[in-house]
Design a protein around this motif. Structure first.
Motif, PDB file in Angstrom:
ATOM      1  N   TYR A   1     -60.183  -3.553 104.195  1.00  0.00           N
ATOM      2  CA  TYR A   1     -60.839  -3.158 105.455  1.00  0.00           C
ATOM      3  C   TYR A   1     -62.325  -3.476 105.337  1.00  0.00           C
ATOM      4  O   TYR A   1     -62.939  -3.205 104.306  1.00  0.00           O
ATOM      5  CB  TYR A   1     -60.707  -1.650 105.698  1.00  0.00           C
TER       6      TYR A   1
ATOM      7  N   ASN B   1     -65.963  -3.317 107.864  1.00  0.00           N
ATOM      8  CA  ASN B   1     -66.620  -3.128 109.156  1.00  0.00           C
ATOM      9  C   ASN B   1     -67.964  -3.824 109.138  1.00  0.00           C
ATOM     10  O   ASN B   1     -68.837  -3.463 108.335  1.00  0.00           O
ATOM     11  CB  ASN B   1     -66.835  -1.638 109.424  1.00  0.00           C
TER      12      ASN B   1
ATOM     13  N   SER C   1     -64.615  -4.465 113.359  1.00  0.00           N
ATOM     14  CA  SER C   1     -63.754  -4.065 112.239  1.00  0.00           C
ATOM     15  C   SER C   1     -62.726  -5.155 111.939  1.00  0.00           C
ATOM     16  O   SER C   1     -62.153  -5.768 112.849  1.00  0.00           O
ATOM     17  CB  SER C   1     -63.058  -2.740 112.551  1.00  0.00           C
TER      18      SER C   1
ATOM     19  N   ASP D   1     -62.954   6.601 116.977  1.00  0.00           N
ATOM     20  CA  ASP D   1     -64.109   5.691 117.108  1.00  0.00           C
ATOM     21  C   ASP D   1     -65.016   6.145 118.256  1.00  0.00           C
ATOM     22  O   ASP D   1     -66.249   6.172 118.139  1.00  0.00           O
ATOM     23  CB  ASP D   1     -63.630   4.262 117.388  1.00  0.00           C
TER      24      ASP D   1
ATOM     25  N   ARG E   1     -64.790   2.558 108.327  1.00  0.00           N
ATOM     26  CA  ARG E   1     -65.177   2.729 109.728  1.00  0.00           C
ATOM     27  C   ARG E   1     -66.421   3.592 109.894  1.00  0.00           C
ATOM     28  O   ARG E   1     -66.931   3.751 110.991  1.00  0.00           O
ATOM     29  CB  ARG E   1     -64.019   3.346 110.532  1.00  0.00           C
TER      30      ARG E   1
END
Lengths: 534, 167
Positions: free
Chosen positions: A329, A331, A345, B68, B105
């Motif tokens: 992953y 971002n 992302s 998000d 994230r």
């Protein structure tokens, strides 16, 4: 009988919803789910038209909680069941009830309960209504924490089998010791070790005097986690357990699962490795498909949300498989050249599963190298997902996926192996604060099986209540029959209550959860569902 | 008789039950934080402030979109005086992806793990995403599903609850 039961089941939520908050006398909460289909004849999809053109699966769960004591019921009505569910589900009954006392150091449940040891590799009782699985235990569940670092669990009882119980009895114990446990509640440092023992007894009345009616499984595990990394490993061994679902295989069951994850700043990495050998474990030797599973062995592949990505889905091969998956992953930060104002992302996933490397074989057993991978490839999947928010109104997502699917192994039979490439573009345009349009464009390329597919979905939503959609999956590459699987409908949501109405065609195919797959038959008709929480 | 009866009574139940979502008495169960440390569920809730609980999974696209959007609202200072916790309902298939996804994230709220779905069941959350707003130990708002714009409705609800909490 059914009409009377239906009446009771429908009145029950009306009664409890009126007295939800009981003040100092506790509270009542619950949920209601109803999935209904009115079937229509459709010669195009070859859908089998059921004897009763209505299918209706309904579930009511209600719990009363007073301080540390709770009790509850689950009432289910299949009037009759939707197509694809076990045909014996054709009644309405109060199927589950429990009484429970729970404190932070002590918990006791009598009646029906769900429980899990470790990752579930040795024991998990669970419910999945979509698959028609509910192997809730009926018996006693005891949880004790004699010290701050030690947790013990005891389970004794029988598993649920549709409206009945398993023939076999399950006895199980689990101990988990927290070697490092920070005083900080949200501390990210932890080290624990655990062991589990699960024993199943089912009376044997056959002619073999050496047949053992009891099967024992032992599991040990370790879990570590700190600010940036996680590591866990679990090993399970299961005694000789010949039964229908494992084709009377006499091998000792073995399973090894290793997970490692590392993350820092805007990046994360995850790796899972797993080897399975004869790990199908049930409370009844004659059970098959999704019935009476004791352990939980899901396919360790990426779970996708798009229609065409769910045509060729892997199912873990409990008799023998070796493989794993890796995830990356990343971002791209906000306010950078590539990330733009909102960031971007990226997720990359790779999974691959092989047969075990077998060195010798008899009709009911085999020898294999523990860390060897056989030549037969079961499944291979590489996929890249990107999501970028371009502005307050406009977000786009993309998926590129390539799959190798051994259909003969996964679905049983004699089929051509399938290679497919899937491309998805998903665009969201939020043109007002609460109004948005989402469009999905999908394509699946393959020269095997039923050839190419294309898909489109249009969805309009008006938050927080309304959503309408129309979609089509067009199997234009199938030379024999080019079918449109169209669907259209809408939903209304208010708080925890949701109504959904749609009409369309359902594709025949596998629905897989937790290493268990159910063949969903083709169907056409009107669908109505309601989910509610009170 | 069967189809009209089912449809009518379902609708009736939906209307009546839709009026009540106040639920007191939170579950007395342990829950695991993101490292796997078991803590009392009550310690995850801020008893002095409004707590928003979001049930989510790494494979649930609307759940991720919702979190998000909430993170963006936090960054922009739209939500005030509240605590957000996200309870992952990922089980063995995907639970190992939680930490890498959360870190990548940049989510700054607290994450908890409900691998056996015990907490989800205790709250009777049938589907995810599922959001609960708690004030002084009582559930004052619940919402199932997520469509774009729902985050603004939730922010409005939290701010409204905050106002009534601090007159």
């Amino acid at each position: 009988m059914i009409k009377r039961s239906l009446f009771i089941y429908l009145l029950l939520p009306l009664g409890v919803s009126a007295q939800i908050d009981l003040g100092k006398y506790g509270s009542i909460s619950g949920s209601f789910e109803s999935n209904n289909q009115l079937y229509v004849k459709d010669a195009v999809t070859n859908a089998v038209f059921p004897q009763d053109r209505i299918g209706s699966n309904n579930y009511l769960k209600a719990d009363y909680r007073f301080q540390k004591i709770s009790m509850g019921i689950q009432y289910e009505a299949y009037l009759p069941s939707l197509q694809g569910y076990p045909f014996v589900l054709n009644d309405a009954k109060l199927v589950q009830k429990y009484l429970s006392y729970q404190d932070t150091k002590f918990g006791l449940t009598v009646g029906n309960f769900y429980e899990q040891f470790g990752s579930g590799l040795v024991f998990r009782s669970w419910e999945n209504r979509q698959l028609g699985i509910n192997n809730a235990m009926e018996g006693i569940n005891l949880r004790i924490s004699p010290t701050n670092n030690l947790d013990l669990k005891f389970v004794y009882g029988k598993q649920r089998k549709n409206f009945d119980k398993s023939d076999g009895t399950l006895r199980a114990v689990d101990a988990n010791y927290q070697i490092i446990k920070s005083a900080e509640i949200n501390s990210e440092k932890s080290l624990s070790a655990g062991v589990s023992f699960v024993s199943r007894y089912q009376q044997y009345t056959g002619p073999d005097p050496n047949f053992k009616p009891t099967v024992n499984a032992f599991s040990s595990r370790v879990n570590y986690s700190d600010n940036n990394s996680t590591f866990s490993a679990e090993y399970v061994i299961k005694s000789k357990d010949e039964h229908l679902a494992n084709q009377q295989n006499t091998n000792t069951g073995k399973a090894l699962l290793i997970n490692y994850g590392y993350s820092k700043n805007n990046a994360g990495f995850n790796l899972n490795l797993r080897r399975l050998e004869n790990m199908d474990f049930r409370t009844d030797r004659s059970a098959d498909q999704s019935q009476l599973l004791i352990n939980y062995i899901p396919a360790l592949t990426k779970q996708q949300g798009y229609y065409l990505s769910n045509i060729y889905v892997y199912n873990a091969q409990t008799l023998g498989e070796i493989g794993g998956q890796a995830d990356l992953y990343y971002n791209l930060p906000k306010n950078t050249k590539l990330g733009g104002r909102y960031g971007m992302s990226i997720a990359l996933n790779y999974s691959r599963y092989h047969a075990l490397q077998i060195t010798s074989q008899t009709p009911t057993s085999f020898e294999s190298k523990f860390f060897g991978a056989g030549k037969q490839l079961y499944y291979n999947d590489i996929n890249l997902s990107i999501k970028k928010k371009h502005s307050a109104k406009f977000t786009s997502s993309y998926l590129l996926q390539h799959i190798y699917y051994n259909k003969s192994v996964v679905e049983s039979g004699n089929y051509e192996n399938i290679k497919s490439t899937i491309v998805v573009v998903d665009i969201l345009y939020k043109y007002f604060a609460k109004k948005a349009i989402r469009t999905e464009l999908q394509h699946l390329f393959t020269k095997q099986d039923k050839g190419n597919w294309m898909g489109i979905l249009m969805e309009w939503s008006y938050a927080p209540h309304f959503s309408v959609f129309a979609s089509d999956m067009y199997n234009y590459g199938d030379a024999g029959k080019q079918v449109h699987y169209y669907n259209a409908g809408g939903s209304y949501t208010t708080g925890p209550h949701k109504l959904l109405l749609s009409y369309g065609r359902q594709r025949a195919g596998l629905v897989c959860v937790g290493g268990v797959c159910r063949l969903l038959p083709a169907a056409t008709g009107l669908n109505f569902s309601l989910t509610s929480n009170f | 008789m069967k189809l009209p009866s089912i449809a009518f009574l379902h609708l009736l139940m939906f209307i009546i039950s839709a009026k009540s979502f106040s639920q007191s008495g939170l579950p007395v169960l342990p829950i695991k934080n993101i490292s796997g440390n078991s803590v009392p569920f009550s310690s995850a809730i801020d008893t002095n402030a409004v707590t928003v609980i979001s049930f989510w999974s790494t494979w649930c696209v609307p759940c991720i979109n919702e979190l998000d959007a909430l993170q963006e609202s936090i960054d922009e200072g739209k939500m005030k005086s509240f605590k957000l916790i996200a309870i992952s309902t990922d089980e063995a298939r995907t639970i190992q992806k939680v930490m890498p996804m959360v870190k990548s994230r940049g989510w700054t709220f607290d994450i908890y793990l409900d691998e056996s779905n015990e907490i989800k069941r205790a709250f009777n959350a049938t589907n995810i995403p599922f959001v609960i707003v708690i004030r002084k130990g009582k559930i004052v708002y619940q919402k199932t599903g997520f469509t774009p714009g729902d985050e603004d409705v939730l922010i409005g609800k939290v701010n409204q609850v905050n106002v009534s909490n601090n007159p």
